[in-house]
Design an enzyme around this catalytic site. Sequence first.
Site, PDB file in Angstrom:
ATOM      1  N   GLY A 102      37.121  34.672  75.299  1.00  0.00           N
ATOM      2  CA  GLY A 102      36.968  35.903  76.070  1.00  0.00           C
ATOM      3  C   GLY A 102      37.647  37.087  75.410  1.00  0.00           C
ATOM      4  O   GLY A 102      37.318  38.243  75.678  1.00  0.00           O
ATOM      5  N   ARG A 103      38.624  36.786  74.569  1.00  0.00           N
ATOM      6  CA  ARG A 103      39.280  37.885  73.841  1.00  0.00           C
ATOM      7  C   ARG A 103      39.708  37.439  72.449  1.00  0.00           C
ATOM      8  O   ARG A 103      40.643  37.976  71.882  1.00  0.00           O
ATOM      9  CB  ARG A 103      40.467  38.408  74.624  1.00  0.00           C
ATOM     10  CG  ARG A 103      41.502  37.357  74.947  1.00  0.00           C
ATOM     11  CD  ARG A 103      42.742  38.035  75.380  1.00  0.00           C
ATOM     12  NE  ARG A 103      43.664  37.088  75.972  1.00  0.00           N
ATOM     13  CZ  ARG A 103      44.859  37.424  76.387  1.00  0.00           C
ATOM     14  NH1 ARG A 103      45.265  38.665  76.281  1.00  0.00           N
ATOM     15  NH2 ARG A 103      45.650  36.532  76.921  1.00  0.00           N
ATOM     16  N   ASP A 134      39.075  42.111  80.191  1.00  0.00           N
ATOM     17  CA  ASP A 134      38.765  43.205  79.255  1.00  0.00           C
ATOM     18  C   ASP A 134      38.758  42.838  77.774  1.00  0.00           C
ATOM     19  O   ASP A 134      38.493  43.685  76.918  1.00  0.00           O
ATOM     20  CB  ASP A 134      39.751  44.366  79.488  1.00  0.00           C
ATOM     21  CG  ASP A 134      41.197  43.920  79.335  1.00  0.00           C
ATOM     22  OD1 ASP A 134      41.435  42.802  78.829  1.00  0.00           O
ATOM     23  OD2 ASP A 134      42.100  44.689  79.723  1.00  0.00           O
ATOM     24  N   GLY A 135      39.102  41.598  77.459  1.00  0.00           N
ATOM     25  CA  GLY A 135      39.077  41.197  76.049  1.00  0.00           C
ATOM     26  C   GLY A 135      40.264  41.693  75.243  1.00  0.00           C
ATOM     27  O   GLY A 135      40.297  41.536  74.026  1.00  0.00           O
ATOM     28  N   ARG A 192      45.181  35.351  64.186  1.00  0.00           N
ATOM     29  CA  ARG A 192      45.607  33.956  64.111  1.00  0.00           C
ATOM     30  C   ARG A 192      44.894  33.265  62.954  1.00  0.00           C
ATOM     31  O   ARG A 192      43.757  33.617  62.617  1.00  0.00           O
ATOM     32  CB  ARG A 192      45.281  33.231  65.408  1.00  0.00           C
ATOM     33  CG  ARG A 192      45.797  33.942  66.639  1.00  0.00           C
ATOM     34  CD  ARG A 192      45.839  33.034  67.826  1.00  0.00           C
ATOM     35  NE  ARG A 192      44.546  32.767  68.425  1.00  0.00           N
ATOM     36  CZ  ARG A 192      44.402  32.252  69.648  1.00  0.00           C
ATOM     37  NH1 ARG A 192      45.474  31.935  70.362  1.00  0.00           N
ATOM     38  NH2 ARG A 192      43.214  32.038  70.149  1.00  0.00           N
ATOM     39  N   ARG A 199      38.389  23.484  70.249  1.00  0.00           N
ATOM     40  CA  ARG A 199      39.228  22.923  71.308  1.00  0.00           C
ATOM     41  C   ARG A 199      38.527  21.737  71.961  1.00  0.00           C
ATOM     42  O   ARG A 199      37.318  21.550  71.770  1.00  0.00           O
ATOM     43  CB  ARG A 199      39.456  23.995  72.397  1.00  0.00           C
ATOM     44  CG  ARG A 199      40.096  25.253  71.854  1.00  0.00           C
ATOM     45  CD  ARG A 199      39.496  26.504  72.492  1.00  0.00           C
ATOM     46  NE  ARG A 199      39.977  27.710  71.813  1.00  0.00           N
ATOM     47  CZ  ARG A 199      41.073  28.367  72.132  1.00  0.00           C
ATOM     48  NH1 ARG A 199      41.759  27.984  73.181  1.00  0.00           N
ATOM     49  NH2 ARG A 199      41.452  29.401  71.440  1.00  0.00           N
ATOM     50  N   ASP A 269      40.934  23.630  77.584  1.00  0.00           N
ATOM     51  CA  ASP A 269      40.465  24.673  76.655  1.00  0.00           C
ATOM     52  C   ASP A 269      41.606  25.161  75.773  1.00  0.00           C
ATOM     53  O   ASP A 269      41.379  25.938  74.851  1.00  0.00           O
ATOM     54  CB  ASP A 269      39.842  25.848  77.426  1.00  0.00           C
ATOM     55  CG  ASP A 269      40.777  26.392  78.493  1.00  0.00           C
ATOM     56  OD1 ASP A 269      41.217  25.613  79.337  1.00  0.00           O
ATOM     57  OD2 ASP A 269      41.086  27.598  78.458  1.00  0.00           O
ATOM     58  N   ASP A 279      47.215  28.801  71.547  1.00  0.00           N
ATOM     59  CA  ASP A 279      47.252  29.678  72.725  1.00  0.00           C
ATOM     60  C   ASP A 279      48.648  29.813  73.318  1.00  0.00           C
ATOM     61  O   ASP A 279      48.992  29.196  74.324  1.00  0.00           O
ATOM     62  CB  ASP A 279      46.252  29.227  73.800  1.00  0.00           C
ATOM     63  CG  ASP A 279      44.844  29.712  73.473  1.00  0.00           C
ATOM     64  OD1 ASP A 279      44.644  30.251  72.372  1.00  0.00           O
ATOM     65  OD2 ASP A 279      43.955  29.556  74.325  1.00  0.00           O
TER      66      ASP A 279
HETATM   67  P1  AMP Z   1      43.966  30.992  78.837  1.00  0.00           P
HETATM   68  O1  AMP Z   1      44.079  29.815  79.746  1.00  0.00           O
HETATM   69  O2  AMP Z   1      44.954  32.066  79.065  1.00  0.00           O
HETATM   70  O3  AMP Z   1      43.990  30.546  77.408  1.00  0.00           O
HETATM   71  O4  AMP Z   1      42.561  31.699  79.069  1.00  0.00           O
HETATM   72  C1  AMP Z   1      41.515  31.132  79.781  1.00  0.00           C
HETATM   73  C2  AMP Z   1      40.235  31.875  79.516  1.00  0.00           C
HETATM   74  O5  AMP Z   1      40.339  33.230  79.903  1.00  0.00           O
HETATM   75  C3  AMP Z   1      39.779  31.870  78.071  1.00  0.00           C
HETATM   76  O6  AMP Z   1      38.385  31.729  78.073  1.00  0.00           O
HETATM   77  C4  AMP Z   1      40.189  33.239  77.592  1.00  0.00           C
HETATM   78  O7  AMP Z   1      39.391  33.685  76.522  1.00  0.00           O
HETATM   79  C5  AMP Z   1      39.978  34.081  78.827  1.00  0.00           C
HETATM   80  N1  AMP Z   1      40.801  35.288  78.862  1.00  0.00           N
HETATM   81  C6  AMP Z   1      42.143  35.377  79.031  1.00  0.00           C
HETATM   82  N2  AMP Z   1      42.554  36.651  79.014  1.00  0.00           N
HETATM   83  C7  AMP Z   1      41.446  37.415  78.808  1.00  0.00           C
HETATM   84  C8  AMP Z   1      41.202  38.826  78.678  1.00  0.00           C
HETATM   85  N3  AMP Z   1      42.172  39.718  78.763  1.00  0.00           N
HETATM   86  N4  AMP Z   1      39.931  39.209  78.473  1.00  0.00           N
HETATM   87  C9  AMP Z   1      38.936  38.332  78.390  1.00  0.00           C
HETATM   88  N5  AMP Z   1      39.084  37.015  78.520  1.00  0.00           N
HETATM   89  C10 AMP Z   1      40.333  36.549  78.711  1.00  0.00           C
HETATM   90 MG    MG Z   2      43.126  29.786  76.097  1.00  0.00          MG
END
Ligand code: AMP
Ligand code: MG
Length: 524
Positions: A102-103, A134-135, A192, A199, A269, A279
Amino acid sequence: MKLNIQDTFNQELPADPNRNNTRRQVEGACYSFVTPKKTAKPQLVHVAEEVASMIGLSEEDTQSAAFLEVFSGNKVLEGTDPYAMCYGGHQFGHWAGQLGDGRAINLMEVVHQDLRWTLQLKGAGETPYSRSADGLAVLRSSIREHLCSEAMHHLGVPTTRSLSLILSGDQVLRDMMYDGNSAYEPGAIVCRVAPSFIRFGNFQIFAARQDSATMQRLADYTIKHFYPKIQLGNREAYVQFFEAVAQRTLKMIVHWQRVGFVHGVMNTDNLSILGLTIDYGPYGWLEGYDPDWTPNTTDRQFRRYRFGQQAEIALWNLYQLANALYPLIEDTKPLESALEAFKENYQQAYLQMMREKLGLQEALADDNGLIAKLETNLQLTETDMTIFFRNLSKVGKTSEIAEGDAFLAPVREAFYHPEELEDGVLDKWREWFGFYVARLSVETISDEERKEAMNKTNPKYVLRNYMAQLAIDAATAGDYRLVNDLYELLKKPYAEQVDQEKWFAKRPEWARDKVGCSMLSCSS
Ligand code: AMP
Ligand code: MG
């Protein structure tokens, strides 16, 4: 700036045919092409020169304007085709469907000195997988990711690396503690670096969609490039693949337990198929030794991802991966045996790791008991894990364990509340040190040799939560010196570094309950 670009993921695997950057469900594809967002005014905060040279960049390169353009996402290098990966995952034990990068945006793969590296920007704008977000990423979480990736590597823990930390010049809105207090924060982008960012969830998404054909392509790709010893061509290959992933995951977790690292969000994930720590979000470092501790406030209620449960969670996640891979194997037995083996092997590996922390080279049957008693004692009063183990090497075969509390002198610095070391507590420690010194007499190596060995496994310096926060506070005020100082300090976590003793200290009281130091949310 010249990189030896050799893409494979976006060459060998099926792409999403839609090149529009709109949020959607993506089926039958491993990734979607996407262009990073232009930034307002990129500014370099820090480069890990070691990572730069690992991918074939010189110091001159990293200081160039081109570097800033490419690694802020402003310029797409010729001959590259950036993309976001499609994956799913179990979040906090529940299947969440499609998640995806997502980002994160994968820029390219480079090969340098026969090693393949994928370069991935985090925080470079929205992708088809951004869902409602917002990515983007903010400076504080980017500093945490950049410093910790590198610190973990130098501790000897398998991890993704971090090349660069760049301010975007854009402001990003975040509700840091999810309490309705949104505020603008400086945006930042980290690059990174890892052989691959695949994953567990990359496989799960195809299993959930009953798309075994695409999953098989992804599995074959992963085996071919990253598990090349496995011979493709039959079902056995996927069994061996699963066993190898389980082994690497196990090794990673043992390292986490050794250094006192708590990942904080072990969703499927967030587990790398290569057994790399990936992550860095609301992670934290044990200060007081407490198996129940988790830094993640989102997980405060159930503490699913607490320190003492990381191995069980890894196993739970491996079950999910086994389920996902089942269509390629169509036999539960070898998968079940691999999961069973994980349990046993983990016990063994953990025991061996703890022996090393205690400086024990011989393996005696009773060592389990000695270790269990130590773990109980470390929780009697708040006891700093890092300081305790580092200083334990000062105890030797001839140490006197007499009346009074003098025997505790080598490790006294580790206790947060020395006034609590009385009567019952003191007796339990006296008893344990008595066992320990007796146990040391069985060892054939000298005290000096043992000390040297212990100091290679018990770090002197880790990225304590408040240290990262101090670097964040300074950087937010425009001073990046501490980011650099901590990066340099943590390059040699096992060295004495006598002029850096101030970082070999317990967490200061002000940091006990401070946001960012002991409490972190997923907001980043
Ligand atoms: P995480 O568990 O924090 O690694 O994130 C879970 C999901 O949310 C993953 O698919 C990330 O890419 C997405 N994600 C987290 N923060 C953002 C962000 N600010 N914008 C877009 N996608 C996000
Ligand atoms: Mg993640």
